[in-house]
Design a protein around this motif. Structure first.
Motif: not given
Length: 235
Positions: A172-190
């Protein structure tokens, strides 16, 4: 279910750590504690807290090394809480990536105000001015409330788990932008979390089941095949 903001305290003095823990816990924060730099780095990477309170005079390393280590992979707000009052210590810590600097001794109200400010700044860095002001992202029947850390669909709590909410809030903070799998994994799980996209796919399946009328034809979170996920732009 209310998801409380998570605060990591990296402080080797037990009395000070207990004092801060008590203040934060009594004000609806979840508290993690580490008594040295290595433990703090481990907890930061495994729990991805919302704010870090960091002492500089740690027994195993200087707190500035902790700042360097965390800034290699995350922009988690870091508030230095230190007895060092020299200007060069403050400047160096801030230049390395600390977001704020509190000199010991400090009061209860000041500590809470600094934490709340750090949370607000973290939210407003990547979202537009309207969302930063209201604390909410809205798209159709979906509302993400960053302050309450809840997502609502048609006005009803979607009952997201902590990690599910973190994923939805990040998108939601980056609405309209594609967030990569790696970025999501790194941010949420470290940085030490799983690099297997399966854990992300499982969480996304659960999220869609809770917020989408038809999970097979999503209206809110779209899959960019082989790349990542994208949240629909807000209203």
């Amino acid at each position: 279910m209310t998801v409380k903001p998570k605060i990591l305290i990296i402080e080797d003095e037990p009395n000070i750590a207990s004092f801060m823990s008590t203040i934060l816990a009594s004000n609806s924060f979840t508290v993690l504690r580490a008594s040295n730099g290595a433990g703090g780095l481990m907890l930061a990477s495994s729990h991805c807290p919302d704010v870090i309170l960091l002492d500089l005079g740690l027994p195993d390393m200087d707190g500035k090394e902790v700042i360097r280590g965390i800034r290699q992979w995350s922009q988690i707000p870091i508030i230095v809480v230190s007895a060092r009052s020299q200007e060069y210590d403050k400047v160096e810590a801030l230049d390395l990536g600390a977001d704020d600097y509190v000199t010991k001794p400090f009061g209860t109200s000041e500590l809470l105000a600094r934490v709340r400010t750090a949370l607000r700044h973290a939210r407003s860095v990547t979202i537009d001015a309207t969302v930063a002001q209201t604390g909410r992202f809205t798209a159709g029947e979906l509302t993400v409330d960053f302050d309450k850390r809840r997502a609502y669909i048609r006005g009803e709590d979607a009952h997201l788990t902590q990690n599910e909410f973190r994923i939805v809030a990040l998108l939601a903070r980056h609405a309209g932008r594609v967030l990569t799998y790696d970025m999501l994994l790194r941010t949420v799980w470290g940085p030490n979390g799983s690099s297997d996209n399966q854990i992300l796919r499982v969480n996304m399946a659960n999220i869609r089941r809770k917020i989408e009328a038809n999970p097979g034809e999503p209206k809110y979170i779209f899959t960019e095949m082989g790349v990542g996920y994208r949240m629909v732009e807000g209203d």
